[in-house]
Design an enzyme around this catalytic site. Structure first.
Site, mmCIF file in Angstrom:
data_model
loop_
_atom_site.group_PDB
_atom_site.id
_atom_site.type_symbol
_atom_site.label_atom_id
_atom_site.label_comp_id
_atom_site.label_asym_id
_atom_site.label_seq_id
_atom_site.Cartn_x
_atom_site.Cartn_y
_atom_site.Cartn_z
ATOM 1 N N GLU A 60 7.310 -4.598 -3.078
ATOM 2 C CA GLU A 60 5.940 -4.425 -3.558
ATOM 3 C C GLU A 60 5.717 -2.946 -3.879
ATOM 4 O O GLU A 60 5.926 -2.533 -5.009
ATOM 5 C CB GLU A 60 4.935 -4.941 -2.515
ATOM 6 N N GLU A 115 -0.143 -3.758 8.642
ATOM 7 C CA GLU A 115 -0.918 -4.512 7.654
ATOM 8 C C GLU A 115 -1.812 -5.550 8.325
ATOM 9 O O GLU A 115 -2.939 -5.787 7.894
ATOM 10 C CB GLU A 115 0.042 -5.206 6.686
#
Length: 904
Positions: A483, A755
């Site tokens: 990502e 996260e």
């Protein structure tokens, strides 16, 4: 008489030099090369060890020759009566491409005393016109192999004169590393960085004067795929911006006899491949040292077997100067542990989740091959874990040429890791042969924080390392998996925290230009910038609002009105997009992430749920963006827009009340995030706010003092609680150690921000591997509350850029002390409080050329001292009064120590 005269001269000289001018920057950068702003702005800091020092006037002079500052001045401002020391524009004749300019400044203080002239600073203009580029785009002349081995490109030339100055201008389609005579040009990596390449491609400028010699010289450049054409983005696509890999390089040389020469990339260059067989951001790098072309960047190298290059007609009108600090090497780590896992894997632990790569020393025979895999965590059993990397191989492979000790280091990739797994390494793993090198954009460290609670100090450490790991030219979501994109929502929620920790003004100035460049014609903002996703991946509330939130927050933090001028069109377009998606002033269309990764509950506790209606959230951010647009319009003097959007804001808030607030004042979602956003953005009338804050507290208590907020609610949670008189609850949340909380990851050994609240679950297993990063800074936004509220360093009123400062600490919890300092654009401000028995001591440092309102936590003026004397008797302290259990005083620059009676 002579002695008296001498004494007078000494005293006069001391008075004249009582102030010191430091921190000279041009366009926010120290001695920058390659500025393409026609009227660069100058800033400086005034330092003094005295109190109440202000600037009353300044004088700037500019020349093309440092020696000329004493005589041949190109432009002078003259003495300007002003306390402005930030963003003073150059006012002279037009500046020339490639020219270096020198400047210095002196100031007068508020007693009329002049400082000495500052030490000279300089800047150099970039190539201001397309015609200034004499170089041609060139690509390798050979047919590429399937793995796209990294090209080598070289040019040999002769210099017969003594070089006075030489400046290199370089960019690439892909990434580049350039050398002159075998030595690396500059200390930057992953250049030219990442922008919206089709619209904005940055070039770098280097002073290479000392790298040439009379006689034969050689330039060598290695290229890598990088963001431009590598395997990248969600879905791991390739050739996002183009399929070519190309170089554009120009060196402007001036000789001591006054003649000039321009060395350029053109069809006379040669190309080949070398030892880097493949290099991808996600995949890692493979280097075969047996294929190394030793000495290829040195003069006299035999180019037999090399081929020519292809010249290309790629545009040059998209080339721009580099606005931000480059990616450079920073901290290094040696192994803290070498271990064998239960599966028999050889693993090295560096003790810190970091971003960069590992430099390896090795001895072996030709053909020996070993690999390094990267991971953030070990699993519950202690084995190497890479599932959370998804499609990112994140593996570097090295093949030895044999003989002496060899050193391997990647070039065009990076990894997020704490642990590495070594396979095939010839010999025994020794700590001295492995060094982890940290990479991030070279921003000045501006803030620090410490407290009496070691877990909170570790949280602060994790916040800082979350920034370091994700500020690699763009603010990425994560640095390890497939990502590593510039997610807009993550960036906007973290900006205020980031601006305390590092000098991010140049970093975000550059990135916000890409936000504007990638904004769609209808005003929608893509989810990620630079945009590598599909055309429908756009327009989410809280993500697209980056277009309004960061420009305004940048203006507040740094005081530069130009960010609003430059981004105003983008801000207005974003609000226009929301209007197009709204019906009867309700933003109730589109796809939205909502309160991303909020605490997910499996039961319905007392009728409550952590799920917040997405359109409730969109309406709150609609109002917030309109308010910020109004703020910007007021600063820029756009009175018609102020009137138009003020009317719109009233309608938006009325629509919100009718749609989402029940008759008894509850939100339809009845979640922590719903109350937080409604209160933070002033969506409720005054008479409903206190009870809404009580409902928020009740919700937190129902969850046993745990938060349930996600990406959009979390940054404002403690701010809302402290604003509405519930600081004790804010501290309960901050100090909560069990899941979900900020300290839960700390108790599990985290060294960066996760996260997910439960990236590692209480039983030691992991959250779903498809989205579980252990270096993801969004939840680190709590840092903003720690700095601005807990320690209390903030902007006061309209004093943007900390021209006016507020120091208003909020002691609480079980803390006995907390302190922070921050390097504002004017100089260092500091605040620290300490509780001993029934006495609170507050220390404050205020930089010169600013003022501060210091709010001492106390119920009455009596009993408060500064410097051991009652504040009422201090000539340096102006008592403003008592307000909400604070005694407010106004002070000028200097250091202050206040004491006050304190009761918890």
């Amino acid at each position: 008489m002579k002695k008296l005269l001498l004494l007078a001269l000494i005293l006069s000289s001391a008075l004249l030099t009582a102030q010191k001018i430091t921190g000279l920057v041009t366009e926010g950068l120290t001695n920058p090369l390659g500025i393409d702003t026609p009227q660069p702005h100058f800033s400086w800091k005034l330092e003094s060890d005295k109190r109440n020092v202000m600037q009353s006037a300044y004088e700037i002079k500019v020349t093309t020759d440092e020696a000329g500052l004493k005589s041949k001045v190109l432009w002078t401002s003259g003495k300007v009566t002003s306390d402005q020391s930030l963003y003073v524009p150059y006012g002279g004749s037009a500046l020339a491409s490639g020219q270096r300019y020198y400047w210095q400044v002196r100031v007068w203080d508020n007693k009329g005393k002049a400082s000495g002239w500052s030490t000279p600073a300089y800047w150099q203009m970039g190539l201001l016109k397309e015609a200034d580029w004499k170089a041609q785009w060139i690509s390798p002349g050979y047919e590429e192999d399937p793995l796209r081995a990294c090209p080598l490109m070289r040019k040999e030339f002769s210099i017969g004169k003594k070089v006075k100055s030489a400046t290199a201008y370089i960019t690439a389609h892909g990434l580049y590393e350039a050398q002159i005579n075998g030595k690396k040009i500059g200390d930057a990596y992953l250049t030219p960085g990442w922008t919206s390449y089709s619209k904005r491609l940055q070039y770098q400028v280097y002073d290479v004067t000392g790298m040439f010699k009379q006689g034969s010289n050689a330039i060598g450049v290695t290229l890598g795929n990088g963001w431009y054409r590598g395997l990248f983005s969600l879905g791991i696509r390739k050739d996002i911006y183009g399929s070519d890999i190309s170089l554009l390089m120009q060196v402007n040389v001036e000789y001591t006899d006054g003649t000039t020469e321009t060395l350029v990339s053109d069809n006379s260059w040669k190309s080949s491949t070398g030892s880097i067989l493949s290099s991808e951001i996600y995949g890692g790098e493979t280097i075969d040292a047996r294929k190394e072309k030793t000495g290829w960047a040195l003069p006299g190298y035999n180019t037999a077997g090399w081929v020519g290059v292809k010249t290309q007609s790629f545009p040059k009108n998209t080339l721009i100067a580099t606005y931000n600090e480059p990616i450079t090497k920073h901290e290094t780590f040696t192994p803290v542990k070498i271990l064998t896992t239960p599966k028999g894997e050889q693993v090295i632990d560096f003790g810190q989740n970091l971003v960069g790569w590992v430099v390896v020393k090795v001895n072996g025979k030709a053909g020996d091959t070993f690999s390094i895999s990267h991971s953030e965590v070990l699993d519950k059993e202690g084995n190497f874990y890479t599932e959370s990397l998804r499609g990112a191989k994140a593996q570097d492979t090295y093949i030895l040429k044999g003989g002496a000790t060899e050193t391997f280091e990647p070039h065009f990739t990076w990894h997020g890791f704490r642990y590495i797994k070594i396979e095939g390494y010839p010999g025994t793993l020794k700590p001295e042969n492995f060094t982890a090198v940290v990479l991030y954009s070279d921003m000045e460290m501006t803030g620090s924080f410490t407290s009496s609670n070691e877990l909170i100090n570790q949280l602060q450490h994790n916040i800082e390392w979350g920034l370091r790991g994700n500020f690699l030219d763009v603010p990425t979501d994560c640095p390890q998996r497939d990502e590593r994109l510039g997610w807009t929502g993550d960036a906007q929620v973290f900006f205020r925290t980031a601006s305390f920790l590092r000098g991010v003004n140049n970093f975000f100035t550059k990135w916000m230009k890409d936000v504007q460049a990638d904004q769609y014609p209808d005003g929608a903002v893509p989810y990620v910038v630079p945009n590598t996703l599909m055309d429908w991946d756009k327009g989410s509330a809280g993500w697209g609002d980056v277009a309004t939130i960061i420009p305004w927050d940048m203006y507040v933090a740094y005081g530069d009105k130009r960010i609003l001028e430059n981004q105003y069109g983008s801000m207005k377009a974003w609000v226009g997009f929301i209007q197009s998606q709204s019906t009867n002033d309700l933003w109730n269309k589109g796809n939205h992430f909502g309160d991303w990764l909020f605490y997910s509950v499996n039961d319905d506790r007392d009728g409550s749920s952590a799920i917040t209606n997405k359109y409730f959230i969109t309406q709150c951010f609609y109002a917030h963006s309109v308010q910020l647009l109004i703020n910007a319009a007021q600063v820029l003097g756009k009175t018609d827009d102020v009137a138009t959007y003020t009317t719109l804001l009233g309608r938006v808030k009325n629509a919100f009340l009718k749609e989402y607030i029940t008759p008894n004042g509850s939100t339809v979602s009845d979640t922590q995030t719903s109350y937080v956003l409604a209160l933070q953005f002033d969506m409720l009338p005054e008479n409903l706010r206190a009870q809404a804050a009580e409902r928020l507290v009740a919700n937190i208590r129902r969850y046993n003092n745990h938060l349930t907020t996600g990406f959009l609610g979390t940054p404002y949670l403690c701010h809302v609680l402290s604003r509405f008189g519930h600081a004790n609850v804010a501290y309960d949340l901050l100090l909560q150690k069990t899941y979900p909380s900020w300290l839960y990851p700390v108790t599990k050994g985290a060294t960066t921000i996760w996260e997910r609240w439960d990236g590692i679950k209480t039983d030691g297993t992991f959250q779903t591997p498809d989205m579980n990063s252990y270096n993801h800074y969004a939840y680190g936004a709590i840092g903003d509350w720690m700095y601005r509220v807990m320690v209390g360093i903030d902007v006061e009123g309209d004093g943007v850029g900390y021209k006016k400062i507020q120091i208003k600490p909020l002691p609480g919890g079980d803390f006995t002390h907390a302190s922070a300092d921050y390097e504002t654009p004017y100089g260092k401000v500091a605040s620290g409080w300490k509780i001993e028995g029934n006495t609170l001591t507050l220390t404050a440092v205020v930089p010169a050329n600013t003022t501060a309102v210091v709010c001492v936590p106390a119920a009455a003026i009596n009993g408060i001292t500064e410097g051991g004397k009652a504040i009422s008797t201090s000539k340096d302290v102006e008592v403003l009064g008592v307000e909400n259990k604070y005694v407010k005083v106004k002070v000028g620059s200097g250091s202050y120590v206040f004491t006050a009676p304190y009761q918890k």
